[in-house]
Design a protein around this motif. Structure first.
Motif, mmCIF file in Angstrom:
data_model
loop_
_atom_site.group_PDB
_atom_site.id
_atom_site.type_symbol
_atom_site.label_atom_id
_atom_site.label_comp_id
_atom_site.label_asym_id
_atom_site.label_seq_id
_atom_site.Cartn_x
_atom_site.Cartn_y
_atom_site.Cartn_z
ATOM 1 N N GLN A 1 -7.910 4.926 23.580
ATOM 2 C CA GLN A 1 -8.358 3.559 23.793
ATOM 3 C C GLN A 1 -9.874 3.516 23.818
ATOM 4 O OE1 GLN A 1 -6.315 3.029 27.557
ATOM 5 N NE2 GLN A 1 -8.243 3.102 28.671
ATOM 6 N N ALA A 2 -10.425 2.375 23.394
ATOM 7 C CA ALA A 2 -11.846 2.091 23.564
ATOM 8 C C ALA A 2 -11.976 1.125 24.732
ATOM 9 C CB ALA A 2 -12.431 1.492 22.296
ATOM 10 N N ALA B 1 -16.282 0.767 7.630
ATOM 11 C CA ALA B 1 -15.887 1.910 6.817
ATOM 12 C C ALA B 1 -16.139 3.231 7.516
ATOM 13 C CB ALA B 1 -16.621 1.871 5.472
ATOM 14 N N ALA B 2 -17.091 3.257 8.449
ATOM 15 C CA ALA B 2 -17.383 4.475 9.212
ATOM 16 C C ALA B 2 -16.458 4.640 10.410
ATOM 17 C CB ALA B 2 -18.837 4.468 9.682
ATOM 18 N N ARG B 3 -15.492 3.739 10.544
ATOM 19 C CA ARG B 3 -14.463 3.777 11.575
ATOM 20 C C ARG B 3 -15.011 3.455 12.958
ATOM 21 N NH1 ARG B 3 -10.042 7.130 9.059
ATOM 22 N NH2 ARG B 3 -9.011 7.042 11.063
ATOM 23 N N THR B 4 -16.096 2.683 13.016
ATOM 24 C CA THR B 4 -16.591 2.160 14.290
ATOM 25 C C THR B 4 -15.833 0.885 14.621
ATOM 26 O OG1 THR B 4 -18.800 3.092 14.019
ATOM 27 C CG2 THR B 4 -18.587 1.221 15.494
ATOM 28 N N LEU B 5 -15.314 0.802 15.845
ATOM 29 C CA LEU B 5 -14.609 -0.386 16.318
ATOM 30 C C LEU B 5 -15.595 -1.400 16.885
ATOM 31 C CD1 LEU B 5 -11.518 1.027 18.259
ATOM 32 C CD2 LEU B 5 -11.410 -0.632 16.389
ATOM 33 N N LEU C 1 -16.073 6.238 16.082
ATOM 34 C CA LEU C 1 -14.875 7.067 16.058
ATOM 35 C C LEU C 1 -14.953 8.171 17.111
ATOM 36 C CD1 LEU C 1 -12.229 8.062 14.731
ATOM 37 C CD2 LEU C 1 -13.645 9.384 13.152
ATOM 38 N N GLY C 2 -13.916 8.268 17.939
ATOM 39 C CA GLY C 2 -13.849 9.311 18.946
ATOM 40 C C GLY C 2 -14.570 9.001 20.236
ATOM 41 N N LEU D 1 -24.809 -5.371 10.857
ATOM 42 C CA LEU D 1 -24.324 -4.246 11.647
ATOM 43 C C LEU D 1 -25.389 -3.184 11.889
ATOM 44 C CD1 LEU D 1 -20.695 -3.720 10.315
ATOM 45 C CD2 LEU D 1 -21.428 -4.657 12.510
ATOM 46 N N VAL D 2 -26.459 -3.215 11.141
ATOM 47 C CA VAL D 2 -27.542 -2.259 11.355
ATOM 48 C C VAL D 2 -28.398 -2.679 12.543
ATOM 49 C CG1 VAL D 2 -29.570 -1.159 10.347
ATOM 50 C CG2 VAL D 2 -27.559 -1.602 8.922
#
Length: 544
Positions: free
Chosen positions: A263-264, A280-284, A299-300, A347-348
């Motif tokens: 979970q986040a 695309a970098a899998r950041t929620l 991610l992670g 997003l940057v």
């Protein structure tokens, strides 16, 4: 696990996606003209060492004696050979879920590339892999998936490094699913499985094997001989240029698997999230309905950090979608009702890049269309807005007061573009689906109503997403799969229950469904002392 022939054989099998040549895949793997292996270990006694490679190979055991031979030699003396002794770490530290940190590209040796995503779940004794082969470098268009499990053990240290272990990974079950008609026909022609293949229908292949990629259990009784490298929260398995049922992996692979979280979390009193997105970098990403703050969790990483500070956007963040370097956000105002806009966030920088006003109502959810346009639901009115690709203002793609909700209620909510090119919209009030034809100019035809059974008890449809032939949604306080009955009606298959008022979901390319717990009853119960339970959560549910 995979075999060395994957990359070239699949390139040849799916000619519409990649070219191929007639070279034998085993011959294209350059293992060098000569190979040398050394056996290492601690202690005294008889030991063996093995050397692997094409051409002349030499193996040495620590101590006295050595031997030579074609590809393999053995030496006897004092000490232990490669693979003997204790592994550098116990299997217990591998327990958890490990996800591809990037869309993995493997050179087929003929100018083409095979794209792959992997997610391993490990215990101390068993492994499970859900992987997907894709047609593109964004890992967006799946060709087929493989779902494999079995027992494993770490058998000892590896000569590849102090922090590398040797392991044996045995096969239990191996189930494949084709996502294109071409792949289904390829598997049928190759004799994979027991039956002809159909798109989206899983089939076991562990008894028959398939295209040398799926290994029949009888052909690999001792399991694949892999290596395992653990580097903090990243896991690497062996490079796969040889048949691991016959030889040990010759090197550590180049792609990392990141330790995944369950979970986040947002550790912020009164945050109350509603939407969720992933780039695309899998950041929620998720946003606050009270402060407008946007949080992100790479991610992670469990703890979500600030992307856009509270108050910067001037409203409540509702539905959202990520595309490239942009996050498209529905911005409304739960308090005063004065804000209703589609906002593009960079997003940057985390800053607002553009704003497109709805002109009234309640901006709820957003979906990106294949032509680059964007559709937005207006939950307070019978309107669905559209931002044309490259456009500078929203237009009404559908506007009919007969579809407006009761005053103070919510109507149109979650929406998806179907594989057939239609717009499917769920409603929060009646819990049903509304199917719109998309005209050539992007406008929408009159909707056909499709009933979802049973009728909602505590809430209709909120967030929705298509994933590999299935429609997934939040409905009646749970994450569900909506199943068509074939007569214009749908039934529900609950998947994620027991949540604290879920609102939206996102399914990533590894098959994880991330569900937002909004805790909205605590927000709207009239008790000023209630701020919900901290942390607010985005919970992961594997769908495979």
């Amino acid at each position: 696990m995979t075999r060395y022939t994957l990359w070239l054989t699949l390139a040849c099998a799916s000619l519409m996606f990649a070219g191929c040549d007639d070279d034998d895949p085993a011959e294209t793997a350059d293992m060098g003209a000569e190979g040398e292996g050394e056996g290492e270990g601690e202690g005294e006694g008889e030991g063996e060492g093995e050397g692997e490679g094409e051409g002349e190979g030499e193996g040495e055991g620590e101590g006295e004696g050595e031997g030579e031979g074609e590809g393999e030699g053995e030496g006897e003396g004092e000490g232990e050979g490669e693979g003997e002794g204790e592994p550098p770490f116990p299997a217990a530290v591998l327990a958890g879920t490990w996800t591809s940190a990037a869309c993995e590209g493997y050179d087929n040796g003929d100018g083409t590339t095979t794209w792959l995503d992997r997610q391993f779940t490990l215990t101390e004794t068993d492994w499970h892999l859900f992987g997907t082969v894709f047609a593109d470098g964004e890992c967006a268009t799946p060709l087929f998936s493989f779902d494999i499990d079995g027992p494993y053990e770490l058998t000892g240290p590896s000569a590849l490094g102090d922090d590398v272990a040797e392991g044996s990974f045995r096969y239990g079950t191996n189930v494949w699913t084709a996502y294109t008609a071409e792949m289904a026909q390829t598997f049928t022609d190759a004799g994979c499985g027991a039956d002809p293949w159909a798109v989206g229908e899983p089939q076991p292949v562990h008894e028959t094997g398939c295209i040398d990629f799926a290994v029949a259990i009888d052909d690999c009784p001792d399991g694949e001989q892999d290596v395992v490298h653990l580097d903090g929260d990243q896991l690497y398995l062996g490079e796969r240029s040889v048949d691991l049922c016959a030889e040990r992996a010759p090197a550590v692979g180049e792609y990392a698997l990141q330790r995944q979280v369950d979970q986040a979390e947002v550790d912020q009193i009164g945050f109350f999230p509603e939407g969720v997105a992933m780039d695309a970098a899998r950041t929620l990403y998720t946003g606050s309905t009270t402060s407008g703050e946007i949080r992100m969790a790479p991610l992670g990483q469990a703890a979500a950090e600030v992307l856009t500070p509270a108050g910067a956007l001037g409203g409540s963040v509702i539905g959202m979608k990520a595309a490239g370097d942009n996050l498209w956000v529905c911005l409304s105002d739960l308090a005063a009702g004065m804000v209703h806009a589609l906002v593009r966030v960079d997003l940057v920088t985390g800053e607002e890049a553009a704003r497109y006003e709805l002109g009234g109502g309640f901006c709820n959810d957003v979906v990106l269309a294949p032509d680059g346009g964007i559709y937005v639901t207006n939950s307070a009115m019978g309107v669905i807005h559209r931002l044309p690709a490259g456009g500078d203002a929203l237009i009404a793609a559908f506007d009919d007061a007969d579809y407006a909700p009761e005053p103070g209620g919510f109507g149109f909510n979650g929406l998806v573009v179907t594989p057939g090119g239609e717009l499917l919209v769920g409603r929060a009030d009646d819990g049903n689906l509304y199917r719109f034809a998309i005209n050539a100019d992007g406008t929408l035809g009159d909707p056909a109503v499709e009933t979802v059974d049973p009728a909602p008890v505590i809430g209709g449809i909120d967030g929705m997403q298509w994933w590999r032939g299935g429609l997934y949604a939040i409905r009646d306080g749970a994450g569900v799969r909506l199943v068509p009955a074939g007569d214009g009606t749908w039934t529900m298959d609950p998947l994620a229950e027991g949540l604290n008022f879920p609102t939206t979901l996102h399914i990533d390319r590894s098959g994880n469904m991330w569900v937002v717990e909004s805790q909205f009853p605590a927000l709207f119960d009239g008790d000023d002392t209630t701020n919900g339970e901290v942390p607010f959560r985005l919970v992961r549910f594997p769908l495979y």
